[in-house]
Design a protein around this motif. Sequence first.
Motif, short mmCIF file in Angstrom:
data_model
loop_
_atom_site.label_atom_id
_atom_site.label_comp_id
_atom_site.label_asym_id
_atom_site.label_seq_id
_atom_site.Cartn_x
_atom_site.Cartn_y
_atom_site.Cartn_z
N ILE A 243 0.72 -1.43 -0.09
CA ILE A 243 -0.21 0.12 0.59
C ILE A 243 0.83 1.17 0.13
O ILE A 243 1.82 1.75 0.79
N ILE A 244 0.75 2.00 -0.59
CA ILE A 244 1.63 3.47 -1.14
C ILE A 244 0.86 4.29 -0.96
O ILE A 244 -0.26 4.93 -1.06
N VAL A 245 1.36 5.76 0.48
CA VAL A 245 1.04 6.42 0.70
C VAL A 245 1.49 7.79 0.47
O VAL A 245 2.75 7.49 0.73
N THR A 246 0.59 8.77 0.16
CA THR A 246 2.14 9.90 -0.51
C THR A 246 1.27 10.93 0.98
O THR A 246 1.78 11.88 0.67
N ALA A 247 -0.20 10.89 2.11
CA ALA A 247 0.50 11.89 3.01
C ALA A 247 1.61 11.10 4.32
O ALA A 247 1.34 9.80 4.61
N SER A 248 2.36 11.06 4.57
CA SER A 248 3.35 11.11 5.83
C SER A 248 2.75 10.63 7.37
O SER A 248 3.01 9.68 7.71
N GLY A 249 1.68 11.59 7.42
CA GLY A 249 1.00 11.36 8.41
C GLY A 249 0.66 9.94 8.06
O GLY A 249 0.37 9.70 9.06
N CYS A 250 -0.58 9.82 7.57
CA CYS A 250 -1.31 8.91 7.23
C CYS A 250 -0.52 7.11 7.21
O CYS A 250 -0.53 6.39 7.88
N ALA A 251 0.74 7.39 6.60
CA ALA A 251 1.80 6.56 6.52
C ALA A 251 2.30 6.28 8.14
O ALA A 251 2.06 4.61 8.46
N ALA A 252 2.58 6.65 8.83
CA ALA A 252 3.11 6.72 10.09
C ALA A 252 1.98 6.21 10.51
O ALA A 252 2.78 4.88 11.28
N HIS A 253 0.60 6.19 10.28
CA HIS A 253 -0.63 6.16 11.42
C HIS A 253 -0.21 4.48 11.21
O HIS A 253 -1.11 3.73 12.00
N MET A 254 -0.25 4.49 9.87
CA MET A 254 -0.81 3.02 9.07
C MET A 254 0.28 2.01 9.37
O MET A 254 0.19 0.77 9.81
N LYS A 255 1.70 2.27 9.58
CA LYS A 255 2.87 1.67 9.76
C LYS A 255 2.91 1.11 11.85
O LYS A 255 3.42 -0.46 12.00
N ILE A 301 15.27 26.06 -7.76
CA ILE A 301 14.94 25.83 -6.37
C ILE A 301 13.84 25.72 -5.33
O ILE A 301 13.43 26.47 -5.37
N VAL A 302 14.59 24.23 -4.47
CA VAL A 302 13.24 24.05 -3.74
C VAL A 302 14.09 24.16 -2.40
O VAL A 302 15.16 23.63 -2.27
N ALA A 303 13.14 24.35 -1.19
CA ALA A 303 13.35 24.09 -0.15
C ALA A 303 13.06 23.05 0.27
O ALA A 303 11.24 23.00 0.12
N PHE A 304 13.14 22.79 1.24
CA PHE A 304 12.39 21.23 1.37
C PHE A 304 12.24 21.26 2.73
O PHE A 304 12.73 21.23 3.54
N HIS A 305 10.79 20.79 3.32
CA HIS A 305 10.36 20.60 4.72
C HIS A 305 10.22 19.36 5.14
O HIS A 305 8.66 19.33 4.25
N SER A 306 11.02 18.51 5.70
CA SER A 306 10.16 17.44 6.22
C SER A 306 9.68 17.10 7.10
O SER A 306 9.73 17.93 8.19
N PRO A 307 7.80 16.49 6.72
CA PRO A 307 7.10 16.39 8.25
C PRO A 307 7.46 15.73 8.99
O PRO A 307 8.92 14.82 9.05
N THR A 309 6.41 13.63 10.13
CA THR A 309 5.28 11.85 10.46
C THR A 309 6.34 11.45 9.50
O THR A 309 6.48 10.14 9.56
N LEU A 310 7.22 11.97 8.72
CA LEU A 310 8.61 11.60 7.81
C LEU A 310 9.22 11.42 8.62
O LEU A 310 9.93 10.24 8.99
N GLN A 311 10.69 11.97 9.17
CA GLN A 311 11.47 12.12 9.75
C GLN A 311 11.43 11.08 11.36
O GLN A 311 12.54 10.87 11.75
N HIS A 312 10.51 11.74 11.60
CA HIS A 312 10.39 11.37 13.42
C HIS A 312 9.43 10.19 13.76
O HIS A 312 9.76 9.16 14.11
N GLY A 313 8.23 10.37 12.93
CA GLY A 313 7.23 8.71 13.02
C GLY A 313 7.98 8.10 12.16
O GLY A 313 7.07 6.66 12.07
N GLN A 314 8.05 8.24 11.05
CA GLN A 314 8.69 7.47 10.49
C GLN A 314 9.95 6.80 10.11
O GLN A 314 10.63 5.79 9.06
N GLN A 315 10.80 7.71 10.43
CA GLN A 315 12.40 7.75 10.89
C GLN A 315 12.81 7.67 9.50
O GLN A 315 13.68 7.19 8.90
N ILE A 316 12.54 8.22 7.78
CA ILE A 316 13.03 8.58 6.72
C ILE A 316 13.70 9.68 6.73
O ILE A 316 12.87 10.72 6.76
N THR A 317 15.05 9.78 6.41
CA THR A 317 15.47 10.91 6.51
C THR A 317 16.40 11.12 5.18
O THR A 317 16.88 10.01 4.67
#
Length: 410
Positions: A243-255, A301-307, A309-317
């Motif tokens: 299951i692919i999830v594009t919202a890191s908040g939902c992915a963190a919850h489903m995991k 030029i892109v500034a990236f904001h890591s949510p 739920t991505l960096q702490h919830g799923q530990q994806i960095t």
Amino acid sequence: MQTKLPQTFLATNRGQQANRILRNCVHCGFCTATCPTYQLLGDELDGPRGRIYLIKQMLEGQPVTRHTQLHLDRCLTCRACETTCPSGVEYGRLVDIGREWIEEKVARPLPERIKRLLLRKIVPQPSRLRLLLRVANLCKPLLPAVLKQKIPALPVNSPWPARQYARKMLILDGCAQNVIHPEIDAATARVLDRFQIQLVREQQSGCCGAVDQHLAANADARRQMKRNIDAWWPRLQDGIEGIIVTASGCAAHMKEYHHYFEDDPEYHDKARMISDRTLDISELMSQLPLQQVIGTVPAQIVAFHSPCTLQHGQQITNTIEPLLKQCGYQLQYPRDAHICCGSAGTYSVLQAELSSQLLDNKLTNLCAQEPECIATANIGCLMHMQTRSPVPVLHWIELVDRALRGHDKK
Ligand code: SF4
Ligand code: SF4
């Protein structure tokens, strides 16, 4: 930390979890340094260590008041404290238990109850949210500027590829994202089409359950999770990869689905399978040979904001940033990237003042080097930042899609 939880509570699954987590905390206070609410308010009880202590007291049977509830309400559940903690304290699970406990013991004032109920009954329900969005857009010209900026424009339909492939993945249809910004999942489908992966939508599934869970409506959250498990389980048995999830908040919850069914023999194994087969879109993209399909695009030029739920919830960095660089974008890394933007699910509505301060700080840092746009990985953060950002805010997969489409035009 020593605990004296009542035997009746220790006999439950929740009691054992809470006891184990509390005992892991050595009260060192390292976590306070990275807690956004402690940074803003400077009160020990608005930091993780203080909140852990409040939860311990409450679970041990000491009186709980609105005062205790306020300090737990002010927590963003960003889980920055978990990333910092050297003892592996699972604060997110503990605060979940604490919130459920306090909700049973302390009555909220009526206006607060109504606000929370409305959020629960509208945000996770696409048909109601769609109607509200239409009405809000109709009334927009009559509203004051401060409200206008909070109302997203009506979305436009975006093409989905029709090709079928042997490699199939489900996509979380979710709730708010597909009403407000359906372009994100359409862009994902187009990008994966390049790699001969077909995205399949499952109509019987819906909101992942995070909205109700964060508002301590645990029974409703469980009902939503069960409905999703019942919808996805047969499809996963049937050869669909994950299951692919594009919202890191939902992915963190489903995991974490399996944690919510530890005491349920009927659902536990299925929930574990759903958790194991859930992939944040960044995890799948990092496994695909992007350089083989990507061309050169004009550098943006892109500034990236890591949510959180991505960096702490799923530990994806450091997973999305290299992908964007491969697409030709120039990345900027803001100061205090570990700190929440203040969106945090329904926090921006329920704790508007703190949320607003966090948003100002976040946008100041993100825009310090004058990027052309901001990229993020969660619809909540995207919408929240969009209300005040001087530059467009996009989901990062939309930028990958743009790069691929730009390549086609050459
Ligand atoms: S949660 Fe971790 S970092 Fe914070 S006080 Fe407890 S042990 Fe220390
Ligand atoms: S989850 Fe975030 S806001 Fe809550 S205590 Fe931890 S760091 Fe602070």
